[in-house]
Design a protein around this motif. Structure first.
Motif, PDB file in Angstrom:
ATOM      1  N   TRP A 551       0.827  -1.198   0.000  1.00  0.00           N
ATOM      2  CA  TRP A 551       0.000   0.000   0.000  1.00  0.00           C
ATOM      3  C   TRP A 551       0.866   1.255   0.000  1.00  0.00           C
ATOM      4  O   TRP A 551       0.599   2.197  -0.760  1.00  0.00           O
ATOM      5  CB  TRP A 551      -0.921   0.001   1.227  1.00  0.00           C
ATOM      6  CG  TRP A 551      -1.844   1.180   1.266  1.00  0.00           C
ATOM      7  CD1 TRP A 551      -3.059   1.289   0.656  1.00  0.00           C
ATOM      8  CD2 TRP A 551      -1.618   2.434   1.931  1.00  0.00           C
ATOM      9  NE1 TRP A 551      -3.619   2.533   0.898  1.00  0.00           N
ATOM     10  CE2 TRP A 551      -2.753   3.255   1.683  1.00  0.00           C
ATOM     11  CE3 TRP A 551      -0.582   2.937   2.712  1.00  0.00           C
ATOM     12  CZ2 TRP A 551      -2.870   4.553   2.192  1.00  0.00           C
ATOM     13  CZ3 TRP A 551      -0.696   4.231   3.211  1.00  0.00           C
ATOM     14  CH2 TRP A 551      -1.819   5.020   2.962  1.00  0.00           C
ATOM     15  N   GLU A 552       1.902   1.285   0.824  1.00  0.00           N
ATOM     16  CA  GLU A 552       2.783   2.452   0.852  1.00  0.00           C
ATOM     17  C   GLU A 552       3.480   2.645  -0.490  1.00  0.00           C
ATOM     18  O   GLU A 552       3.613   3.769  -0.980  1.00  0.00           O
ATOM     19  CB  GLU A 552       3.805   2.324   1.978  1.00  0.00           C
ATOM     20  CG  GLU A 552       3.216   2.483   3.368  1.00  0.00           C
ATOM     21  CD  GLU A 552       4.273   2.643   4.441  1.00  0.00           C
ATOM     22  OE1 GLU A 552       5.480   2.650   4.097  1.00  0.00           O
ATOM     23  OE2 GLU A 552       3.907   2.772   5.627  1.00  0.00           O
ATOM     24  N   GLN A 554       2.354   1.791  -3.417  1.00  0.00           N
ATOM     25  CA  GLN A 554       1.366   2.285  -4.371  1.00  0.00           C
ATOM     26  C   GLN A 554       1.082   3.766  -4.163  1.00  0.00           C
ATOM     27  O   GLN A 554       0.957   4.522  -5.139  1.00  0.00           O
ATOM     28  CB  GLN A 554       0.073   1.479  -4.239  1.00  0.00           C
ATOM     29  CG  GLN A 554       0.204   0.044  -4.719  1.00  0.00           C
ATOM     30  CD  GLN A 554      -1.068  -0.751  -4.483  1.00  0.00           C
ATOM     31  OE1 GLN A 554      -1.736  -0.583  -3.464  1.00  0.00           O
ATOM     32  NE2 GLN A 554      -1.402  -1.619  -5.417  1.00  0.00           N
ATOM     33  N   GLN A 555       0.989   4.197  -2.921  1.00  0.00           N
ATOM     34  CA  GLN A 555       0.705   5.611  -2.657  1.00  0.00           C
ATOM     35  C   GLN A 555       1.857   6.495  -3.112  1.00  0.00           C
ATOM     36  O   GLN A 555       1.649   7.574  -3.689  1.00  0.00           O
ATOM     37  CB  GLN A 555       0.418   5.827  -1.168  1.00  0.00           C
ATOM     38  CG  GLN A 555      -0.760   5.059  -0.625  1.00  0.00           C
ATOM     39  CD  GLN A 555      -2.002   5.203  -1.479  1.00  0.00           C
ATOM     40  OE1 GLN A 555      -2.468   6.311  -1.749  1.00  0.00           O
ATOM     41  NE2 GLN A 555      -2.546   4.084  -1.925  1.00  0.00           N
ATOM     42  N   GLU A 866      -1.509   8.816   1.982  1.00  0.00           N
ATOM     43  CA  GLU A 866      -2.576   8.448   1.052  1.00  0.00           C
ATOM     44  C   GLU A 866      -2.704   9.519  -0.024  1.00  0.00           C
ATOM     45  O   GLU A 866      -2.699  10.717   0.262  1.00  0.00           O
ATOM     46  CB  GLU A 866      -3.890   8.274   1.799  1.00  0.00           C
ATOM     47  CG  GLU A 866      -4.980   7.628   0.977  1.00  0.00           C
ATOM     48  CD  GLU A 866      -6.169   7.176   1.808  1.00  0.00           C
ATOM     49  OE1 GLU A 866      -7.147   6.695   1.204  1.00  0.00           O
ATOM     50  OE2 GLU A 866      -6.127   7.300   3.054  1.00  0.00           O
TER      51      GLU A 866
END
Length: 874
Positions: A551-552, A554-555, A866
């Motif tokens: 997730w990190e 991708q952000q 985010e």
């Protein structure tokens, strides 16, 4: 065969029908065009293919793989082993290499039971100076696969960049035959999850991979091939990759390009439509340096280092000759697949001087001294003009030399500036260093243009104006002649890594250069996105900001794409470690998600015209010394502060602002400390025309030929400035007015190393912050702010934007980028963030797919880092 091919075909005919890939600027927006059609500016960087990489753990693992030799000359060949860049203990045993068909032993099974003496007779390691510091080698008796000895490698904790420690075979040196297959076998284990990476090389220049493993046929086992396929699947065909520049003692033959052939074939087998941009090292080979000892750099501290000098005219012409020959070869072989060329040289290939970060001084070799003497003669023309400038009646054009080391080290400064009345020799030499580097880049670019008949991209690293403000001497880099680079017709793309400042989760990931000035001159800025994703393990620059999970990653990647799209920039995703940093389909979903944004801006080019201009002066960098306590907080950190202001900002060169090319309503003069009369008049004219000026530290402190004096600052700005006592810290306290505007209660810069100023004639209702002795440090008056502390704050930029009527999208200190119809919001911390659209609009969140209809505000709770991409339809 290839010799016959090249002799039989007219090169000019090939070039005339080759695919044309160039940067063009419809509507004033630089874009990559393929045969006249604008294309999406997304690339992939991968390292050379071929390594055999397997996951290993705590149990012995039998590794066996088939290798095919691909070089025309496959002797001698050495086998190399590498492992992950982290603390671990590795055990290696029973290494052997045999020819598959005949069973002949090239490297008979070696079990490491003969002790360290026998090991050294058959194996080597590199770099030698890391042994005992970061790595230990030993024979571990009775710990081998069958109870005998084995090799034990212990990797310790280390700081800084990884040193690529590895072991390799030395005896016997193997010989392979092109096209034949060979079997590699070995056993290995590790105390923590790790990877073993094996590869066969042919030593020399270039140091060439000898072929490929069959495992490479399966993209699941080859990060090189897998990432090319992942990129291809989302429409990314541009591939940039290191290639060797063939540079022999004797005239090159077509057979010398076998490494080039092999590497291109590995790319095209995965993507036949790939558009390839080779990264070519044009520095001289070791044998050339040994034969030309006067063409090297000469240092004050690093006296034993032998490196090629940018000032060597002999090197430059030879390098251009070799480069042109290789480009013509590649254009003839792959006219539809070659997209351009990226020559590299000096520190990390990025065209800044070696040892830039080491605070060393060079310029004392014969070629460097000769070049400086010629530069001086071209500038001053006569002995009398030189004597007047240097204030030395004895100096002549014939006797002018590089400044002595003690003067360069010990010259005094005021406000971080050298005095041109006493040290013009140093200032001239600083400018000479920039011109030398820029001239070399332009000359190499001319060769790219000539060899491609003007049909392919010419790509260069250059212009890190903001990043090198971290240095005590910005001029040490050679990157402050951007004005000259931008005038070259032979350069299409300028690039750098994303800044290593503020690239953490929730950071702004700024560019290193005056990128908006680059676009204004018709050149495309490309960001090298070497984000340390969660898949990376190496300790390259940026590793401290490594993503912890998918997730990190991708952000961070989505943030970077968003910022680049708003600012009309290109990028390549870079597998910097060569270990598969982007080898996950879930990462490429972000590239797929972002494609509609890229497609829109490709089809609808509009210039990026930010309201806030963060401005760098190249000439001031020539006067700077011991100044990073000033420039780091203003020129480098200023990017992060502007990005959090809620207004749009861009990075510009002072000369473009003063020439009237920049429309920004707020002008932030980050380092305009040396100004001539014409520049001072131009700044006043901007202010009279309604622009808001943010004066930073000591604008106009010196004239180009006159000593730094505080009165010069007062006369330029209209603020009455006084020097502060030496015991005042570089720290201020905000007034009640300042805190009401969201300035922090206290804020400080780096430890003070010189002059600080206070505003003497400020009213209480103008003062936003004070020094510890009560003197005014930050004052807002009319359409200007004087910020005497060398550090900016987002609230100051926001206030300036509001004062002049610029659009401020939010008062929350998130990172924000905008160019219609897209708005990029990045949460700097956990919280709720609100965007003020001004009028009722439809706002589509392309990340979530949700649309807010006819709303004046957009509000969302976001986690730190985010990223949201909002499409605004009015």
């Amino acid at each position: 065969m290839r010799t016959i091919l090249l002799c039989a075909i007219s090169l000019l005919g090939i070039l005339s029908h080759a695919t044309e890939i160039r940067v063009k600027s419809p509507a004033g927006v630089p874009q990559i065009h393929v045969n006249g059609q604008a294309v999406r500016p997304r690339w992939l960087f991968v390292h050379s293919p071929g390594a055999y990489r397997v996951t290993i753990g705590k149990e012995w693992m039998q590794c066996e793989e088939i290798f095919t030799a691909q070089l025309e000359n496959c002797k001698p060949i050495t086998l190399h082993f590498r492992f992950d860049h982290k603390p671990a203990t590795i055990w290696l045993d029973d290494v052997s290499v045999t020819e598959l068909e005949s069973g002949a032993e090239l490297f008979p099974e070696y079990g490491f039971s003969g002790g360290m003496g026998d090991f050294r007779a058959h194996w080597g390691y590199w770099p030698a100076d890391r042994l005992g510091k970061d790595v230990e080698l030993a024979i571990d008796d009775n710990a081998g696969f069958n109870g005998g000895g084995c090799l034990k490698l212990t990797f310790k904790e280390f700081k800084g960049s990884w040193h690529d420690f590895h072991i390799f075979t030395t005896n016997p040196r193997m010989e392979m035959v092109r096209g034949r297959k060979y079997r590699l076998k070995y056993k290995v284990k590790s105390d923590v999850e790790n990877h073993s990476v094996a590869m066969f090389y042919r030593p020399g220049n270039p140091f060439a991979a000898a072929g490929r493993f069959e495992a490479m046929n399966n993209p699941d086992q080859s990060v090189f091939h897998s990432q090319i396929k992942l990129a291809k699947d989302v429409g990314v065909d541009f591939i940039t990759i290191p290639f060797p520049l063939v540079w022999n003692k004797t005239e090159e033959r077509d057979s010398d390009y076998d490494v080039v052939e092999s590497r291109m074939n590995e790319i095209l087998v995965m993507n036949p439509n790939a558009k390839v941009i080779p990264r070519l090292w044009v520095g001289p080979p070791d044998w050339w340096l040994k034969e030309n000892p006067t063409e090297t750099m000469a240092w004050v501290k690093a006296k034993n280092e032998i490196n090629g000098s940018i000032s060597s005219r002999k090197w430059l012409e030879a390098a251009c000759q070799k480069l042109e020959r290789q480009i013509r070869y590649m254009e003839a072989r792959w006219p539809e697949n070659m997209a351009g060329y990226h020559p590299i040289n000096q520190h990390t290939g990025e065209w800044f001087y070696l040892r830039t970060w080491n605070d060393d001084y060079h310029g004392y070799s014969k070629c460097e001294q000769d070049a400086f003497k010629n530069w001086i003669a071209n500038k001053y023309k006569t002995d009398q003009a030189l004597q007047a400038a240097w204030r030395d009646p004895t100096i002549t054009l014939a006797t002018a030399e590089c400044p002595p080391a003690d003067i360069r080290i010990n010259a005094p400064v005021k406000g971080g500036l050298l005095n041109p009345e006493t040290h013009m020799q140093l200032i001239d030499h600083n400018q000479f260093l920039q011109d030398e580097m820029a001239n070399a880049v332009c000359r190499v670019a001319k060769s790219v243009r000539n060899a491609t008949n003007g049909k392919k991209l010419s790509v260069f690293f250059y212009g890190y104006a903001h990043e090198f403000s971290l240095l005590n001497r910005m001029s040490a880099s050679g990157h402050y002649a951007m004005g000259k680079i931008l005038q070259s017709p032979d350069i299409d793309i300028l690039c750098s890594p994303i800044s290593y400042q503020d690239r953490q989760l929730g950071g702004s990931a700024p560019t290193m250069s005056s990128t908006e000035s680059v676009a204004m001159h018709g050149k495309l800025w490309l960001c090298e996105d070497d984000t340390s994703t969660h898949l990376s393990t190496e300790a390259f620059p940026g590793h401290l900001q490594r993503a912890k999970n998918l997730w990190e990653s991708q952000q961070m990647l989505l943030r970077n794409l968003g910022a680049q799209a708003c600012r009309n920039q290109a990028s390549w995703w870079m597998d910097l470690g060569g270990s598969g940093w982007f080898n996950d389909p879930e990462l490429w979903t972000q590239m797929k998600l972002f494609q509609p944004v890229d497609d829109y801006r490709t089809a609808n080019p509009t210039p990026f015209k930010p309201d806030v201009a963060l401005v760098v002066d190249e000439r001031t960098a020539m006067y700077g010394k011991d100044a990073n306590w000033i420039t780091r907080r203003l020129v480098s950190d200023g990017r992060a502060q502007c990005a959090r202001s809620g207004a749009t900002f861009g990075q510009f060169l002072l000369e473009d602002v003063l020439s009237g090319k920049v429309e920004g309503k707020v002008i932030v003069l980050a380092n305009a400390f040396v100004l001539d009369d014409q520049q001072r008049d131009a700044i006043r004219a901007l202010q009279e025309a309604g622009r808001f000026i943010v004066w930073c530290y000591a604008p106009g402190l010196a004239y180009p030929d006159r000593a730094p004096e505080v009165k010069n600052v007062s006369q330029l700005t209209g603020f009455d400035l006084k020097e502060l006592p030496e015991d005042i810290e570089n720290k201020v306290t905000s007034t009640s007015l300042g805190t009401s505007l969201r300035l922090p209660e206290t804020w400080e810069g780096q430890a003070r190393k010189g002059m600080l100023l206070g505003v003497a004639n400020a009213r209480d209702d103008e003062i936003l912050a004070r020094w510890s002795n009560g003197a005014a440090a930050v004052v807002c008056r009319g359409n200007s702010i004087f910020c005497a502390i060398p550090q900016l704050q987002p609230a100051l930029i926001r206030l300036a934007a509001q004062k002049v009527g610029a659009k401020v999208w939010t008062k929350d200190e998130c990172v924000l980028y905008h160019k219609d119809p897209y708005l990029v919001v990045i949460a700097t911390e956990d919280g709720t963030f609100e965007i003020d659209a001004g009028n009722p609009v439809d706002i589509k969140d392309i990340v979530t797919g949700k649309t807010s209809v006819k709303t004046t505000t957009w509000k969302s709770s976001l986690k730190q880092g985010e990223t949201r991409i909002l499409e605004i339809e009015r």
